[in-house]
Each structure stands twice: as structure tokens, then as C-alpha cells.
Design an enzyme around this catalytic site. Structure first.
Site, mmCIF file in Angstrom:
data_model
loop_
_atom_site.group_PDB
_atom_site.id
_atom_site.type_symbol
_atom_site.label_atom_id
_atom_site.label_comp_id
_atom_site.label_asym_id
_atom_site.label_seq_id
_atom_site.Cartn_x
_atom_site.Cartn_y
_atom_site.Cartn_z
ATOM 1 N N GLY A 105 0.721 -1.107 0.025
ATOM 2 C CA GLY A 105 0.156 0.009 0.065
ATOM 3 C C GLY A 105 0.870 1.301 -0.039
ATOM 4 N N CYS A 106 0.229 2.476 -0.409
ATOM 5 C CA CYS A 106 1.129 3.511 -0.746
ATOM 6 C C CYS A 106 1.419 4.207 0.793
ATOM 7 C CB CYS A 106 0.060 4.665 -1.221
ATOM 8 S SG CYS A 106 -1.515 4.976 -0.735
ATOM 9 N N HIS A 107 0.776 4.114 1.740
ATOM 10 C CA HIS A 107 1.191 4.565 3.160
ATOM 11 C C HIS A 107 2.047 3.571 3.831
ATOM 12 C CE1 HIS A 107 -1.832 7.929 3.439
ATOM 13 N NE2 HIS A 107 -2.691 7.235 3.044
#
Lengths: 347, 347, 347, 347
Positions: free
Chosen positions: C145-147
Site C-alpha cells: 500500500g502507498c502509506h
């Protein structure tokens, strides 16, 4: 205290109306409606309005209001306002339903059958700069479209004084709140941010009202307006840049002389307009953010002699809710600037 | 009508003060100064203030004002305010010069010798939420820094009730007006737009005032604050997100219970604070834009039990000019909310 | 030329994949799918991709591709990828479906039953910085995921070297493209512009993957991460600011010494990571816009001794499509940086 | 590998040139200069260019480069380029110094004496769409101004085919990187954000080059352009909206017919122009961000018959550095699109 109700408070024009009426010294906001939000409290829909903790109802009890301001969309507005109008309750309508005198134009541009064409003749176009005396005591006021407001304010003095030819260009740059609160890719942050594009190249609905109002000021024949709006990546504000060939006495002048003559005509035209500031320098939308003011800068291109007029407004202020409150003031005989004297929120 | 003068109106805090004081029902803005702009009219520097067409002077004639509000930068403020203070004119200072009780801290963080350290003991920290009774009738009030305002409001109730451990994290996200009107690549649109970055990683000047004020609420020892501010691409607003371990009775609770206990402590602490709204949902800076309000959302992380408090303010409102006007109101015995009841400009 | 197909090209991760694969020297984008857009050409959905004039199909013919990259949402991804996986076609999945080793965590956080839990053990977490050797020749890669990408890159070296305690704070600031192309008031320009707010305060779905990956590096017990993401008004980029107490040999050092030791650990950890730039100064998301790079700045707060690590990535680059291409390169034995060497688009 | 040096790399055109040349397959960036930054490494001035770790020197050793590209400001450019030109080193200049054929116009608009007027006749205007054959093997190429690029591309086919009258309106909306990296209140984030304003109402410097180039295409007399640029709150991109009365065979047509005839003329004119995309729908600057492409949409207003052409470019791409690289390719006999085939960074 005049009691005012807002129909369809749930869009940006509606919430701006609520903000302005809440702060107005001479009126009281007593009721707000909203179809899908009926049953909620206003701050549930707009958390920033926590000081206006009132219910959103499905309809207005006309005993509870002295004036109705409608932020309903076109089509719905005329239908839902009919009972109030017939009941003698004064109405200020922010939709296009009562702006145009010619029902055929309305039906052509909006693609719907007008539910009450008999009312068009009696409706007043809600721009006090052009129709102040008719607004006093009026029962049905149609506030102008946001683009129309900027373009009409930019060109009215020139047309009224016969200083420009009839064929004009109106190139407007608008913030995205002008597209309303409805969802769409065109207002998706990731697509609207860092972007500018023209729209409405096949004809924008605000065009006929510009033509109608400017045409009423000009000698026949009617103005011929090439109008191209653009979305730009900001929330509030419209800058209208208008171009026209000089006419009448302006046509024979040197550009430097024409600038002075044009400026004089604008200063004179707006002498008694408390919300129009005729400026000697280029206007910025940021200087009118959150206000009902328009800054109009008339100029003449030194190279080509073309008349160039730029006008900055807040599309939700003078372009929508502010104009409605200004009309309300004039209609009720209150000071025209009551509740509208804020300076811009800058920066 | 109390007559108020603004020292150094030419920055963003100064122009926001002018906006607020112009609209204030109980005071009159009678004079404004500005070093480099002296001799100009105020609208020449800030065209959006055309309604405030007054001269910018080099200095204030103290016979013309009853209260001085200073937006001078630190260092200059103390030096230039000295005559007013000694002359008995009440002063509200937006700089850091009178915020810190310990002159050594001031001189360490600001790198200048304090010109009037004898005044520090008598100065009141301008946060009515903590010091209301001292502000009444005070002669020298030091308005807090913008970051400090958010962080102190976020953590004060928790420290006061002994509900968090002393080591806290304060991560703030601020709009670029917080950097002032001075030019620099960090505020150049093309570089600040579409960008976020931390700054002040080696120590930010607002830290000692946070520690001082939160320390005064907490049992010894003093709070230990790891403070990291970030610039984000917007103009107004600060969101402060603060993290702390639960302490006292909170420490033994389940997160769901702790949330309720924490909320109660916040509601109680801010019961009489008209500008702090304790909220059950996450705050947004846009909901307080242009206002003096703070929205504080206390929470407890369900997974880790960590206390997380988020606070939204307008950095030029509650974070600067709004706080000064609020202090002015309290100082003068006016209603605390006079001139500060606007709802946010949204969207 | 390896032939690659993209499943669900119609979101932002999908279009970024198309952009990157189109420019990749060693692979050929041969097919793209999209449910609602099936039957259209790619430039009809994304006009900026006019150079990629190819049809959007409803499904991929597995004879036409050597590798499948999926930008399908979670839930749909696992179900639709199953045939390819079973057919032996290598798959890189951008959804969460194969990131977590524990199916109970997946089902808790995503609220769906996993359609193929038997595949979880064999899936590789797609972060070459942690799992390069497993990615070589892998058949099922789950891009992070990006985070998670930002937080894991920020903290991995510190956890791996035992330099921080297990309880950490991860405060992330993300551009709005991270919310995807789906419509909503949270991504409406007028509401997202000039706004910052935390979200996911009750628990964000990226948390378990951060815990899983950082936990695999740390000595037991597992990290305890308080993670709070924030939306900020920009399109691309995530800045992750992470806070932790020093541990191990770092705990006894002066902050100035600890800074040096920490920096050394980070430089060593990322010595062979071509896309991670360990920086001595604060990172800016604008410096990595459009790229697959991460800038990581490890630091120690001079006042509190707290470890503070900031990491900047492009959420659609290293946070999504870039990572997928990097994994593709490693998986296929291509140079890790093939097709990913662009410098940032600045300003 | 042709060796290329950049003069004055420290502005936005310079850094964009560095980005493009670094990625170019057939040339090698061997040297960069910068006055105030001389002695630094390139990434010290532009951290996003860490992959281009080369020294910034005070001057170029002409033995080290085969071609010089100059991003020096006007005035300085001609003076500093003279030695290279006289030494036979091919030069591409991004300033205005060699764009105008008439030295009197140059001196009128730029207010400086031209240091080398004898070179003007031999300089080629760097727009391959108009001057491809002259650019091949040229020794001195003057890349067009950013506004000029958009306006000329928008109007060239219409003028060349005699389809519009000579008096035209050019209303451009530009991102703020067009103002350069120099500091000023006009590019201060807090003042430029959420703002739009016209500028250059007294005459903009790009006007004479538009007139010169469009005039060369048109039958006499020369075009008469009313040009008004506007700054809008974004970083990259220019949208040019141009308005003209139909002429020639277009004048007698119905608007719907005229649209088709106009479109045909544009398609034909740009048939061999790899970077101009003639589009049937309104262009968006975001669709060309980071590229050398122009999207041109010719149209005819259905109500007024007025020709309306909108053109979107990236002001730093096709409007500056991209055009220079395109000219370099043509000059050197490389494929015109070498190093310029990126798709836009979207969103």
C-alpha cells in the site's frame, strides 16, 4: 426582523446564503429546506455552520417566513416556488427559471417546458445595478447567473453609452465551486488541480441572459456575444475578460484618449452602485473573495484600440448568494449594503 | 468606542487585524503604521482593503489610540512597544517578545538580547482559554504563536487532568501564510504548490512557549515535546496532530472507555471557551477558515491506546489576529466574541 | 520483449502503470482491461494517453501476456487473478489481497472472505528493499500500500538494527490521488482544496501490513504502530513522518551522536537500494513527483532525543505503479531500474 | 553522442532542459553554467536532479560542447552567446534576443540596445511546425516565447489558409512557473493561490513575435492581435483561447460547415507535426503536463460564427525546454521526437 427561509440549502449557493443571512443585522433565517437532507440538522450537512443549529425540513411552512430565497436548480425552482408566488410571498430565485423574458429561449437552452411562463413578464432580473427601482417592492426576483453577472457588469456601461460595437468576446475563468456540490470527474481534485480547460464551447446557458440584459441597454440590434467559460484550479471567483471594438465617439479616439473616456463612462454608470468598484488597475479575484463586490477595470489596448474590460467577482458572492441578499435589501427597503460589508478574506 | 492602532500593518497578521477591527462593533481602527510603506494609503498595499482608506504612518501618535496592537516582528516589537508600555497604553503584541517568562530561553531561541526583560514577569500569555482572568484589565498581552495555539489547545485539557504522560509528539501541518509576506523560495508558488515537507527539524521557536504553557498546567516535571511542523500547499489553516501515552486513570482503561473519559475532560475544560469546539469527529481546517474558532477532536487509538488529539485553527485567525481581538475584548471587558462571530468561508 | 497486461487500467494506478510500461525499454504493454470501460479505446478514458491507442477489453487472453499486473480493487483482485495464478502466469497485484500472511487480519480489516487463502503463504510482499531475493522468479507478488511503503521505508533500517523501541507514531500526509478516481465529497475540489484533515482515526487498512513487515525485521515483540493519515490539497505524493524512542545503543547517546549512528545505519541498510535516497536534509514530495524514488531523512530530535524519520514518495510511483514495475524488473531478471530512471517533474 | 552545454541552468527552463537532455538517448549533457550558483553542484540548486551530479561552472569551455543551449535572460543572452556564434558553435537560445527580425521592435519592447543586430537576419525562429527546413543545420535558433508558442500554434493554420480576419483576440491562461524562479509577490503562494488576474494590459513582450510569425503566414496586411495573458493558480501549463472572425471561404459558411472546413485545414497543416495533436474536443493543460505536445482544438461558435481556437501546452515543455530539444533534434538530423516521447504526468 424579516423572516427568511432558504429552499435547498444543501448546495454551495444555499450554504453561502445561510452564512450571509445568519450575519445579517436586519433579517432572521428561520427555516431551511433540502430534499435528501431533510430530517438532518444543518451542521450535519455543513459542519462549518455549527452556529446555525437548525433543522433541515422537507418544505417551508409559508407562515414561518416573510421572504423565500430559493437555491433550487432550474426546473425544480419554478415548480416549487409557484405556491409561494401565488400566495403573495416575495421570492428571490437563484435559478435560471425566471431570468429570461422569452420562454422559447428558456426552453431551448434548458431543455424543459417552463411550468409557469405567465410569471416571466413580472419577474425582475436581480441586478440592482441595472434594475434597482424595479426591485424595490418586487415580488419575484431572478438573481443572475454567475458568469452573466461578471460579463454584464463588465460591459453594461460601454453598451449603455454606445461605446462598443455589438459583437463582443467574453472569456471567463471560474473557480470550481461554480460547478456546484454535485460530484463529477470535472470537479475531482486530482483532475481539476493543475488544469485549465474551456467548456461550453457549443453554447453556455448563461448566454441568453447576457444578451437580454446587455441588449436592453444597447441601441438595436442586440449584442452578439461569443462566450467561452474556463474552469481554473481554485474554489471561488470569476474573472471575466471582455473584448469589443470601440464605437461611437470612442471609435475616433487615440487609445490613450479612449481609455480616459471609457473610464469616465464607467465611473458615471456605477456612481451609485455600492458594490461595483471601478478600478484603474487589473482586478484580482482574491481581492473580492467572500464579498459581494465586483471590481471592474475598463481599458483600451494601446496597440489595437480594442476595448478590454476585466471584472472580478466571487461567484458565490456577487455571483449568487450575495446578489440575492443585495436584492433582498433593496426589495425590503433596507440599506443596500446591509449584511454585505465584509472585506475580502485575504490572503 | 475604543480607539485602536496597529503597528506594522503590512504583513498578513497586520492586514487580518485591520479586517477584523474594521468590522468590530465596539472598537475603531484609528491608525496603522508600516515602515517601508509609510506615506502610502492602506489600499495601496492591500487593494482588498479599499474600504479602509487610511494613511499608513511611520509611527503612532499615542494620543490617537487607546490600545496598541503590534504585528511587528520579534526584537523590533519589544523595542518599539516600550514607550507605549511605559506610557500606560495597553498593548497586545503578536510577536514572541513577551511570551516567554524566561529571558534565557528567549535569547537562546531568538538569538537576540531582550531589550526589556523586566517586563516579562508582568506580561500575560494571550490565550483566554488558559488566562482569562489575568487578561482582564491587563496592560501587556503576548498573543501566542500560531503553532503553539494549536498544540496548546490540543493538549491543555489532557495535561491539566493528568491524563497523558509528559513526552508528547506534536506534528503540525500549516498553510503558507504562516511564513508571512516576506519573499523566499519556500513560499514561491511553483515550489510550494504540490509539495509537503517538514521544517524546523533542529528546533522551532514556538517550542518553548508550548512547553511553558503546558508545563504550567501539568504536574511537574515539564512536558517534553517533540514538535515537527510541515508546510502544505494551502494558504490558511493549521492542523495539529498530537500523540501521547495515556496516564493517570486513563492508563488503565480500555481504549473505548478512555475515549469517553478523554472527551469528558475536554468538554469540561472548554465549557466556558466560546471559541473552542470540542468535536466527536476529525476536524478540517476549511471549517474554520476566516474565523477565530478552534475545533479540537480528542481520541484514543483503538489499537495502541495512544491518545491522539487533532486541532484545526486558522493560523491568521485564532493563530494570530483573531486571538489578539479576543484578548482585546477580554481585556476591555467587552463580550469575548465581539467582532469574531463570523462563520467560516466555505467552500 | 516480455508482454505485459494490465487488469483494470481505468484508475490512477492503472493509468500510471500504462504510462510506465509504455516507456519501458524491455517490456511491451499488450493488453489492458476495464470493466465499465470495456469496448472503449484507452485514450477515450484517459485522453493524455493518446499515444497508447489500444482497446480496453473485458478480460485478458492469457495467451497474449507473459505477466499480469493487476490494479483491481481488493476482493475482486484475488478472485480474478486466480485463473492466471493457477495457469502459471506470473502476477503482480497492487491490491491488498495478497499482502498479509494472516487471513484473519485480512478478513478483519477488509471485511470480506478471502477467496484463495491458500495462496497467501506463497505470495511475496513486493518491496525489493526488503525481499529482493524472494521476488526474483516469484509467481505472485503483492505490491505494498502507498502509506505502508512510506512508513516501512522510513522505519525498516531502525527496526532492523534495533535502534528504536517498538511503539512508534506514523503521521502521513497524502495527496488526493491516493483516494483514487472514484467520486466523493472528500475529493471534490471545492472541499479538498485549502483543507487538511486526518482520517482513518479508527484504524486504517494499511496498518497490518506495516506491522507485519516491520515486525519481521524487529526482534520480538511486534511493533505497535499508531498510524494517522491526513489528506492534504495536492494530487501526488506522500510524506510520512515517523516518531520513535531510541533503543539499543542509540538510547545512551547524545542526540548529536545518535544522529550520526542513525544515518550510518540507514546508509548501510539502503546501500544496494537504487530507489531509496538517504538524505541529510528534510525531504520534499515535489522532488520525487513522477518517479519511483523515495527520499528518507533519518534524524534525532535535539531536545527530546526522539528518533524522527521523514520519507517522501510519489504515492502513484513508488507507492503503487512504480513499485510494481520495479518488482517486474527484479522478477524478470531485468536491471532493477529499467524504465524507472526519470527525474522528477519539477516544478 | 552530441555534447550539449546549458547556459544558466538555474531557472525553471534551465532545469527542465537538464531533465530532458539527461534522458535524451542521442545527446549528452556535458556542462551547465550559472552565475550566482557557480561552484555548486547541480543538485545543490535543484535537489530533484540528484542523478545529475555535475558542477555548475561560471562559463562553458567551448571545447567541451558541440551545441550550446542558452536559458539566459534577454540582453544577457545575445552578449554571452556572441563568442559561441562567432566560433561556429551551434546555439539554441531560449531568450527573446534573436526572435525578432526587426531590431527596432526588439529595442522598443525590451528597452535595451541589441548587442548583435547583425545576427538577427540569420537566426531561425525555433518552431519546427513553421520552419522545419530552415532549422536543419541552422547555427542560431531562437526558441519562441511560451505565450507565443500557444497562440501561434492556435492560429497558424487559419492564417495560412486565409480563413480568419486579421484582427484577433488571444486570451491566455498561464501557470506560475511562467513567471520564472525569481521572487516576487506575484508568485508568492499566499497571493497567487486562489487568484486569477490579467497582466500585461499595456502590452506584453511576446506580442511582436506572434505578429511576426503569423504575419509571415498571412496575406498582407499583418495580423492585429489583442493579447491579454492571465496568471492562474497552477504551476505548469498555458491554455490559449483565440478568437477571430471567419474570412475567405469560411465567411460564407454555416457554423456547422465552417467547423468541418476549419478542422480539415488544421489537420492538413499539422499533418507532419509530431507534437501537435489536432483535437475534436476542448483541450486540457493537464493532458500535456511534462511533455512537448500541444493540443489544438479549432472550433466555430454556433451562435456567432466566430472562430474559436484553444491550444494547451506545457509552458516549460513545448513553451520552452521541450521546443529547444525538438529544435536540437531537427538541427542535428536526429528523429524529431528523440527524447521527447513521454506521455503526460497525469493526474
Amino acid at each position: 426582523m424579516t423572516r427568511v427561509g432558504i429552499l435547498n440549502v444543501t448546495g454551495y449557493a444555499g450554504s453561502e446564503l445561510a452564512r450571509l443571512l445568519h450575519a445579517h443585522p436586519d433579517v432572521k433565517l428561520t427555516a431551511v429546506t433540502g430534499r435528501s437532507a431533510a430530517g438532518k440538522r444543518l451542521p450535519e450537512v455543513f459542519p462549518h455552520l455549527w452556529q446555525l443549529d437548525m433543522p433541515i425540513t422537507e418544505s417551508l411552512d409559508d407562515a414561518s417566513v416573510d421572504v423565500v430565497v430559493s437555491a433550487l436548480p432550474h426546473g425544480a425552482a419554478a415548480a416549487q416556488l409557484l405556491p409561494y408566488i401565488e400566495g403573495g410571498v416575495p421570492v428571490i430565485d437563484l435559478s435560471a427559471d425566471f431570468r429570461l423574458k422569452r420562454v422559447d429561449q428558456y426552453e431551448h437552452y434548458y431543455g424543459v417546458t417552463h411550468p409557469a411562463p405567465q410569471l416571466l413578464a413580472g419577474a425582475v432580473f436581480g441586478m440592482p445595478e441595472l434594475h434597482r427601482s424595479e426591485i424595490v417592492g418586487a415580488k419575484l426576483i431572478a438573481a443572475p447567473g454567475c458568469h452573466s453577472t461578471g460579463v454584464i457588469l463588465a460591459l453594461a456601461p460601454a453598451f449603455a453609452a454606445g461605446l462598443i460595437e455589438r459583437a463582443v468576446i467574453a472569456d471567463t475563468k471560474t473557480g470550481l465551486s461554480g460547478a456546484g456540490r454535485a460530484l463529477g470527474l470535472n470537479v475531482h481534485f486530482s483532475e481539476a488541480d493543475e488544469n485549465v480547460a474551456p467548456y461550453g464551447l457549443d453554447g453556455h446557458r448563461h448566454l441568453p441572459e447576457m444578451t437580454q440584459e446587455l441588449g436592453a441597454l444597447a441601441e438595436a440590434p442586440a449584442p452578439e456575444i461569443t462566450f467561452v467559460p474556463h474552469y481554473i484550479p481554485m474554489t471561488r471567483g470569476i474573472l471575466s475578460t471582455c473584448y469589443a471594438r470601440p464605437a461611437g465617439r470612442l471609435a475616433g479616439m487615440l487609445p490613450t484618449e479612449a481609455r480616459i473616456a471609457l473610464m469616465r463612462a464607467y465611473l458615471e454608470f456605477y456612481e451609485n452602485a455600492p458594490f461595483v468598484r471601478v478600478s484603474g488597475t487589473a482586478p484580482s479575484t482574491k481581492h473580492v473573495a467572500g464579498t459581494n463586490f465586483a471590481v471592474v477595470h475598463p481599458s483600451v489596448n494601446l496597440g489595437t484600440g480594442r476595448v478590454v474590460v476585466a471584472c472580478a467577482i466571487d461567484n458565490l458572492g456577487k455571483g449568487a448568494a450575495g446578489a440575492a441578499v443585495q436584492c433582498l435589501n433593496v426589495m425590503l427597503g433596507l440599506p443596500e449594503t446591509a449584511g454585505l460589508q465584509q472585506t475580502a478574506l485575504f490572503p
